[in-house]
Write a protein that holds these residues in place. Structure first.
Motif, PDB file in Angstrom:
ATOM      1  N   ILE A  53      55.506  21.356  15.896  1.00 52.93           N
ATOM      2  CA  ILE A  53      55.249  22.796  16.509  1.00 52.93           C
ATOM      3  C   ILE A  53      55.752  21.650  17.997  1.00 52.93           C
ATOM      4  O   ILE A  53      54.684  20.681  18.177  1.00 52.93           O
ATOM      5  N   GLY A  57      56.310  24.801  22.183  1.00 53.09           N
ATOM      6  CA  GLY A  57      56.462  25.978  21.097  1.00 53.09           C
ATOM      7  C   GLY A  57      57.292  26.018  20.014  1.00 53.09           C
ATOM      8  O   GLY A  57      56.572  26.921  19.194  1.00 53.09           O
ATOM      9  N   THR A  59      59.000  25.930  16.810  1.00 49.72           N
ATOM     10  CA  THR A  59      58.403  25.613  15.492  1.00 49.72           C
ATOM     11  C   THR A  59      59.261  25.356  14.141  1.00 49.72           C
ATOM     12  O   THR A  59      60.457  25.479  14.969  1.00 49.72           O
ATOM     13  N   ALA A  72      50.642  26.815  15.458  1.00 51.92           N
ATOM     14  CA  ALA A  72      50.244  27.113  16.604  1.00 51.92           C
ATOM     15  C   ALA A  72      49.575  25.941  17.468  1.00 51.92           C
ATOM     16  O   ALA A  72      49.289  25.306  16.928  1.00 51.92           O
TER      17      ALA A  72
END
Length: 116
Positions: A53, A57, A59, A72
């Motif tokens: 990640i 943010g 991924t 996360a």
């Protein structure tokens, strides 16, 4: 700086676990721009990248965990998480976190064991 992983355990196939990783000793301004990643090491295999990640943010996942695992991060706490659903026996491994560039010392990892 070292990584501290937790959250592993023994689960049956199909079960779930949530792993956590803290970048201990790293200040926020250093952590924030880093692309963080989870890796795993299984007996007889080389360490492999599971998920990453970036600072925005975005991924990326290894094909074998797509649609099952979710990565996360919480920048304020310098933490990275890995939600693992639909676990399979082949997911059994020691899971580690690090930067994508593997720039920090490896932590002790957290053992995930999935029984069939």
């Amino acid at each position: 700086v070292y990584m501290v992983e937790s959250g592993g355990g023994l689960v049956q196939a199909g079960g779930s676990l949530r792993l956590s990783c803290t970048a201990s000793g790293m200040i926020f301004s250093t952590f924030r721009p880093l692309t963080m990643a989870w890796y795993r090491l299984s007996p007889g295999k080389e360490r492999e990248l599971v998920a990453a990640i970036d600072s925005d943010g975005v991924t990326n996942y290894a094909d074998y965990v797509k649609d099952r695992f979710t990565i996360a991060r919480d920048n304020s706490k310098k933490k990275v998480f890995l939600q693992m659903n639909g676990l399979r026996p082949e997911d059994t491994a020691v899971y580690y976190c690090n930067t994508l560039a593997i720039s920090e010392a490896w932590g002790q990892g957290t053992q995930v064991t999935v029984s069939s």
